[in-house]
Design an enzyme around this catalytic site. Structure first.
Site, PDB file in Angstrom:
ATOM      1  N   CYS A   1       0.335  -3.521  15.393  1.00 24.43           N
ATOM      2  CA  CYS A   1       0.450  -3.119  13.986  1.00 24.43           C
ATOM      3  C   CYS A   1      -0.099  -4.173  13.031  1.00 24.43           C
ATOM      4  O   CYS A   1       0.180  -5.362  13.171  1.00 24.43           O
ATOM      5  CB  CYS A   1       1.922  -2.854  13.680  1.00 24.43           C
ATOM      6  SG  CYS A   1       2.235  -2.450  11.956  1.00 24.43           S
TER       7      CYS A   1
ATOM      8  N   GLY B   1       6.147  -2.473   6.406  1.00 27.36           N
ATOM      9  CA  GLY B   1       7.524  -2.964   6.472  1.00 27.36           C
ATOM     10  C   GLY B   1       8.461  -2.077   7.260  1.00 27.36           C
ATOM     11  O   GLY B   1       8.127  -0.957   7.624  1.00 27.36           O
ATOM     12  N   GLU B   2       9.642  -2.623   7.525  1.00 24.63           N
ATOM     13  CA  GLU B   2      10.671  -1.890   8.262  1.00 24.63           C
ATOM     14  C   GLU B   2      11.753  -1.491   7.254  1.00 24.63           C
ATOM     15  O   GLU B   2      12.564  -2.324   6.833  1.00 24.63           O
ATOM     16  CB  GLU B   2      11.225  -2.802   9.372  1.00 24.63           C
ATOM     17  CG  GLU B   2      12.467  -2.311  10.080  1.00 24.63           C
ATOM     18  CD  GLU B   2      12.377  -0.871  10.603  1.00 24.63           C
ATOM     19  OE1 GLU B   2      11.476  -0.569  11.384  1.00 24.63           O
ATOM     20  OE2 GLU B   2      13.222  -0.058  10.207  1.00 24.63           O
TER      21      GLU B   2
ATOM     22  N   SER C   1       9.957   5.186  15.784  1.00 26.06           N
ATOM     23  CA  SER C   1       8.714   4.697  16.384  1.00 26.06           C
ATOM     24  C   SER C   1       9.038   4.278  17.804  1.00 26.06           C
ATOM     25  O   SER C   1       9.522   3.175  18.028  1.00 26.06           O
ATOM     26  CB  SER C   1       8.179   3.499  15.593  1.00 26.06           C
ATOM     27  OG  SER C   1       7.711   3.938  14.347  1.00 26.06           O
ATOM     28  N   LEU C   2       8.793   5.165  18.740  1.00 25.76           N
ATOM     29  CA  LEU C   2       9.188   4.886  20.127  1.00 25.76           C
ATOM     30  C   LEU C   2       8.070   4.126  20.852  1.00 25.76           C
ATOM     31  O   LEU C   2       8.265   3.009  21.303  1.00 25.76           O
ATOM     32  CB  LEU C   2       9.547   6.200  20.824  1.00 25.76           C
ATOM     33  CG  LEU C   2      10.531   6.086  21.982  1.00 25.76           C
ATOM     34  CD1 LEU C   2      11.817   5.392  21.571  1.00 25.76           C
ATOM     35  CD2 LEU C   2      10.848   7.468  22.550  1.00 25.76           C
ATOM     36  N   HIS C   3       6.920   4.747  20.968  1.00 23.89           N
ATOM     37  CA  HIS C   3       5.717   4.099  21.524  1.00 23.89           C
ATOM     38  C   HIS C   3       5.825   3.613  22.961  1.00 23.89           C
ATOM     39  O   HIS C   3       4.875   3.034  23.499  1.00 23.89           O
ATOM     40  CB  HIS C   3       5.240   2.939  20.634  1.00 23.89           C
ATOM     41  CG  HIS C   3       5.145   3.271  19.189  1.00 23.89           C
ATOM     42  ND1 HIS C   3       4.802   4.528  18.716  1.00 23.89           N
ATOM     43  CD2 HIS C   3       5.372   2.523  18.072  1.00 23.89           C
ATOM     44  CE1 HIS C   3       4.802   4.523  17.399  1.00 23.89           C
ATOM     45  NE2 HIS C   3       5.157   3.322  16.981  1.00 23.89           N
TER      46      HIS C   3
ATOM     47  N   ASN D   1      -5.027   3.876  15.958  1.00 23.92           N
ATOM     48  CA  ASN D   1      -6.066   3.476  15.002  1.00 23.92           C
ATOM     49  C   ASN D   1      -6.425   2.017  15.244  1.00 23.92           C
ATOM     50  O   ASN D   1      -5.548   1.157  15.151  1.00 23.92           O
ATOM     51  CB  ASN D   1      -5.505   3.544  13.577  1.00 23.92           C
ATOM     52  CG  ASN D   1      -5.829   4.842  12.905  1.00 23.92           C
ATOM     53  OD1 ASN D   1      -6.941   5.337  12.989  1.00 23.92           O
ATOM     54  ND2 ASN D   1      -4.835   5.395  12.241  1.00 23.92           N
TER      55      ASN D   1
ATOM     56  N   SER E   1      11.199   6.091   8.674  1.00 27.40           N
ATOM     57  CA  SER E   1      10.685   5.763   9.996  1.00 27.40           C
ATOM     58  C   SER E   1      11.178   4.371  10.362  1.00 27.40           C
ATOM     59  O   SER E   1      11.114   3.443   9.555  1.00 27.40           O
ATOM     60  CB  SER E   1       9.151   5.781   9.966  1.00 27.40           C
ATOM     61  OG  SER E   1       8.635   5.392  11.214  1.00 27.40           O
TER      62      SER E   1
ATOM     63  N   CYS F   1       5.418  -5.871  15.951  1.00 26.57           N
ATOM     64  CA  CYS F   1       4.897  -4.967  16.978  1.00 26.57           C
ATOM     65  C   CYS F   1       3.433  -5.344  17.221  1.00 26.57           C
ATOM     66  O   CYS F   1       2.678  -5.560  16.272  1.00 26.57           O
ATOM     67  CB  CYS F   1       5.025  -3.516  16.535  1.00 26.57           C
ATOM     68  SG  CYS F   1       6.734  -3.081  16.170  1.00 26.57           S
TER      69      CYS F   1
ATOM     70  N   GLU G   1       0.812  -1.217   0.000  1.00 28.45           N
ATOM     71  CA  GLU G   1       0.000   0.000   0.000  1.00 28.45           C
ATOM     72  C   GLU G   1       0.837   1.256   0.000  1.00 28.45           C
ATOM     73  O   GLU G   1       1.955   1.251   0.489  1.00 28.45           O
ATOM     74  CB  GLU G   1      -0.839   0.039   1.285  1.00 28.45           C
ATOM     75  CG  GLU G   1      -1.855  -1.051   1.378  1.00 28.45           C
ATOM     76  CD  GLU G   1      -2.371  -1.207   2.800  1.00 28.45           C
ATOM     77  OE1 GLU G   1      -2.553  -0.184   3.478  1.00 28.45           O
ATOM     78  OE2 GLU G   1      -2.584  -2.350   3.208  1.00 28.45           O
TER      79      GLU G   1
ATOM     80  N   CYS H   1       3.161   8.237   1.459  1.00 31.45           N
ATOM     81  CA  CYS H   1       3.626   7.288   2.473  1.00 31.45           C
ATOM     82  C   CYS H   1       3.873   5.956   1.746  1.00 31.45           C
ATOM     83  O   CYS H   1       2.969   5.402   1.144  1.00 31.45           O
ATOM     84  CB  CYS H   1       2.546   7.150   3.541  1.00 31.45           C
ATOM     85  SG  CYS H   1       2.916   5.904   4.762  1.00 31.45           S
TER      86      CYS H   1
END
Ligand code: SAH
Ligand code: SF4
Length: 350
Positions: A121, A161-162, A216-218, A292, A193, A118, A86, A107
């Site tokens: 996700c 993806g990373e 991406s800390l979270h 989300n 990211s 994660c 996507e 994006c």
């Protein structure tokens, strides 16, 4: 399947044609955004046919487009090599990282699936399948521009993806994206990211481009972060912050910490205070993202007043924090979800 854009222009096989043809080909691909070799009308027909026999141009096509021209649009790409990924197109003057961006942003995805698992996700739900090739990364931009009929001048690698786990292909794609002969999108308008791959952050700090980095800390403590992001067990918060500090110093850059707020998981006042301390140390700004909901996952976003209180605590702790209020909420859901739906629709059809 040999895609032209899986190779950099100097490696393109011209089949004996003179060198100036290479420059023409580069122009057709990146400036004029030709959809086929056939469309490159100032190239001799024989050369066009030879190119078409040797290479393929577009590695993907739109399987679905959601949203309208002046809102966020979401593309589901069907890759010629198989699988779906996507991209999300965000029009100019939309809130991005808490600011109104004057630029049109895409994006982009970097992998099919994700290995990092994660907990919150959708992209990692079905595991990792494969890396995207350079052509498949650049192809998302070219196709989105063709469909939108306008130029994309800001990129965020925040799709599926990373990106840092696909470092080599990412860097080759970025060479085509950033170069003046290529898509010519400035390095400061390309944000990578990452969930926190420390060695790659070090590598990125060593390469010459001024690419922007978002983390991406979270979670601000190891206890909270390890619970939702398995990668934290390998690269704990202290190591990650060291790598961020080095990057910020070397590049003289303000990093972004992304922080999804999930009810009862990472929204406690102590976590806000610790996060403010980390952000001050690295001189990062914090982007708070209300979670989300993902179908099949139990997590949800905190109440608005909890989100506001968290943001106020960060500000009180001396750090810059903004809350991202999304537009077009229905399709603006986190990346990975559209593909998941497509895969499951496929399952049902089988
Ligand atoms: N793998 C990279 C880039 C892709 S994820 C990374 O993790 O940074 C892009 C961003 O979307 C990350 O900050 C990720 O944590 C966030 N994200 C994932 N699922 C989400 C959800 N359900 N709601 C809000 N943001 C989400
Ligand atoms: Fe992978 Fe990023 Fe999703 Fe984590 S948040 S599973 S690293 S895509």
């Amino acid at each position: 399947m040999d895609f032209l854009l899986d190779h950099l222009p100097p490696e393109w096989d011209l089949g004996g044609e003179p060198e100036y043809r290479r420059k023409q080909l580069v122009e057709w691909v990146f400036a004029k955004k030709a959809a086929s070799f056939e469309a490159m009308t100032n190239l001799p027909a024989g050369f066009r046919a030879a190119l078409a026999a040797r290479y393929r141009l577009a590695p993907l096509s739109a399987a679905r487009v959601q949203g309208a021209e002046d809102t966020t649009r979401k593309f589901l790409w069907k890759l010629d090599r198989g699988d779906f990924v996507e991209s999300v197109l965000i029009p100019a003057n939309t809130d991005l990282f808490g600011e109104r961006s004057p630029r049109q942003t895409l994006c982009v995805s970097s992998q099919v699936g994700c290995a990092y698992g994660c907990q919150f996700c959708a992209s990692g739900l079905e595991g990792w399948k494969r890396h995207l090739s350079p052509a498949e990364i650049v192809g998302q931009i070219l196709e989105a521009e063709r469909i939108a009929g306008s130029r994309i001048d800001n990129l965020v690698f925040m799709g599926m993806g990373e990106p840092m786990a696909n470092y080599e292909n990412l860097m080759q794609a970025i060479e085509m994206i950033n170069s003046p002969w290529g898509l010519n999108i400035g390095a400061r308008h390309i944000t990578i990211s990452t969930s926190g791959l420390v060695p790659q952050i070090g590598m990125l700090a060593e390469q010459p481009r001024q690419l922007r980095l978002a983390i991406s800390l979270h979670g601000a403590s190891d206890a909270v972060r390890s619970r939702i992001m398995p990668v934290n067990r390998k690269y704990p918060v202290a190591q990650l912050l060291d790598a961020c500090e080095t990057y910020a110093r070397k590049k003289k850059q303000i990093l972004t910490f992304e922080y999804i707020l999930i009810e009862g998981v990472n929204d406690a006042p102590e976590e806000a205070l610790l996060l403010a301390r980390h952000a001050r140390r690295v001189r990062a700004k914090v982007n708070l993202i209300p979670y989300n909901t993902v179908e099949g996952l139990p997590w949800k976003r905190p109440a608005d007043r909890v989100i506001e209180a968290f943001a106020e605590r960060l500000k009180g702790g001396g750090c810059t924090a903004t809350v991202r209020h999304e537009k077009g909420h229905d399709i603006d859901a986190a990346c990975g979800q559209l593909r998941l739906r497509e895969l499951h629709a496929g399952d049902r059809a089988d």
